[in-house]
Motif scaffolding. Structure first.
Motif, PDB file in Angstrom:
ATOM      1  N   VAL A  41       1.036  -1.148  -0.267  1.00 51.16           N
ATOM      2  CA  VAL A  41      -0.036  -0.023   0.062  1.00 51.16           C
ATOM      3  C   VAL A  41       0.807   1.173   0.035  1.00 51.16           C
ATOM      4  N   THR A  42       1.909   1.393   0.954  1.00 52.20           N
ATOM      5  CA  THR A  42       2.770   2.583   0.870  1.00 52.20           C
ATOM      6  C   THR A  42       3.475   2.516  -0.186  1.00 52.20           C
ATOM      7  N   HIS A  43       4.129   1.533  -0.800  1.00 45.76           N
ATOM      8  CA  HIS A  43       4.682   1.454  -2.178  1.00 45.76           C
ATOM      9  C   HIS A  43       3.999   1.971  -3.232  1.00 45.76           C
ATOM     10  N   ASN A  44       2.693   1.551  -3.420  1.00 45.57           N
ATOM     11  CA  ASN A  44       1.965   2.162  -4.407  1.00 45.57           C
ATOM     12  C   ASN A  44       1.562   3.659  -4.370  1.00 45.57           C
ATOM     13  N   ARG A  45       1.521   3.878  -2.972  1.00 46.39           N
ATOM     14  CA  ARG A  45       0.774   5.388  -2.805  1.00 46.39           C
ATOM     15  C   ARG A  45       2.311   6.320  -3.094  1.00 46.39           C
ATOM     16  N   ARG A  46       3.381   5.965  -2.708  1.00 42.99           N
ATOM     17  CA  ARG A  46       4.501   6.648  -3.126  1.00 42.99           C
ATOM     18  C   ARG A  46       4.622   6.918  -4.852  1.00 42.99           C
ATOM     19  N   LEU A  47       4.597   5.515  -5.402  1.00 43.85           N
ATOM     20  CA  LEU A  47       4.421   5.829  -6.864  1.00 43.85           C
ATOM     21  C   LEU A  47       3.543   6.865  -7.577  1.00 43.85           C
ATOM     22  N   LYS A  48       2.278   6.679  -6.909  1.00 46.01           N
ATOM     23  CA  LYS A  48       1.251   7.643  -7.295  1.00 46.01           C
ATOM     24  C   LYS A  48       1.484   8.927  -6.984  1.00 46.01           C
ATOM     25  N   ALA A  49       2.046   9.360  -5.830  1.00 45.48           N
ATOM     26  CA  ALA A  49       2.425  10.607  -5.151  1.00 45.48           C
ATOM     27  C   ALA A  49       3.573  11.218  -6.204  1.00 45.48           C
ATOM     28  N   MET A  50       4.549  10.220  -6.736  1.00 46.58           N
ATOM     29  CA  MET A  50       5.513  10.749  -7.755  1.00 46.58           C
ATOM     30  C   MET A  50       4.817  10.976  -8.850  1.00 46.58           C
ATOM     31  N   ARG A  51       4.095  10.399  -9.555  1.00 55.26           N
ATOM     32  CA  ARG A  51       3.396  10.554 -10.805  1.00 55.26           C
ATOM     33  C   ARG A  51       2.881  12.030 -10.707  1.00 55.26           C
ATOM     34  N   LEU A  52       1.934  12.052  -9.664  1.00 55.45           N
ATOM     35  CA  LEU A  52       0.977  13.371  -9.619  1.00 55.45           C
ATOM     36  C   LEU A  52       2.066  14.745  -9.516  1.00 55.45           C
ATOM     37  N   MET A  56       1.559  13.737   0.771  1.00 53.51           N
ATOM     38  CA  MET A  56       2.790  13.107   0.194  1.00 53.51           C
ATOM     39  C   MET A  56       3.351  13.864  -1.051  1.00 53.51           C
ATOM     40  N   VAL A  57       2.130  14.066  -1.946  1.00 56.17           N
ATOM     41  CA  VAL A  57       2.527  14.938  -3.217  1.00 56.17           C
ATOM     42  C   VAL A  57       3.435  16.401  -2.913  1.00 56.17           C
ATOM     43  N   ARG A  58       2.597  17.166  -1.817  1.00 53.90           N
ATOM     44  CA  ARG A  58       3.309  18.193  -1.569  1.00 53.90           C
ATOM     45  C   ARG A  58       4.710  18.133  -0.662  1.00 53.90           C
ATOM     46  N   ALA A  59       4.696  16.988  -0.047  1.00 50.58           N
ATOM     47  CA  ALA A  59       6.022  16.678   0.535  1.00 50.58           C
ATOM     48  C   ALA A  59       7.153  16.570  -0.312  1.00 50.58           C
ATOM     49  N   LEU A  60       6.792  15.812  -1.483  1.00 52.93           N
ATOM     50  CA  LEU A  60       7.887  15.924  -2.485  1.00 52.93           C
ATOM     51  C   LEU A  60       8.187  16.920  -3.203  1.00 52.93           C
TER      52      LEU A  60
END
Length: 108
Positions: free
Chosen positions: A49-60, A99-103
């Motif tokens: 779940v965390t891994h996929n969330r990070r990937l999604k946040a990176m794409r966004l 997470m997107v804002r943090a990235l």
């Protein structure tokens, strides 16, 4: 000691880069996505779940940067969800938006 033992070994030349190539290296070739691989089995569900969330946040985050949103305070939840709709992913949760804002904040 024989003279052959004192000779330096031949070194391999590095591949040419933009600054050392005789001809310009083309950098804007058409983008081809990397072939997807299966995730490693045997991890706890929370890891996936965390891994996929990070990937999604990176794409966004990349989509927002491409659209001209450079500062985290410009990326409100509705802006991020609009970007998600544009690139064709499910609307992100509040946690993913954070997470997107943090990235975006730590990419500088």
């Amino acid at each position: 000691m024989p003279a052959a033992a004192l000779k330096p070994k031949p070194t391999c030349k590095p591949l040419p880069t933009q600054s050392t190539a005789k001809h310009p290296v083309l950098l804007d070739l058409p983008y081809a996505p990397v072939e997807k691989r299966a995730l490693p089995p045997g991890r706890p569900r929370e890891w996936y779940v965390t891994h996929n969330r990070r990937l999604k946040a990176m794409r966004l985050a990349i989509a927002l940067l491409d659209s001209g949103v450079y500062m985290p305070n410009q990326a409100r939840n509705d802006t991020i969800r609009t970007a998600a709709e544009t690139i064709g992913v499910h609307p992100p949760s509040d946690t993913t938006c954070h997470m997107v804002r943090a990235l975006m904040r730590y990419s500088r």
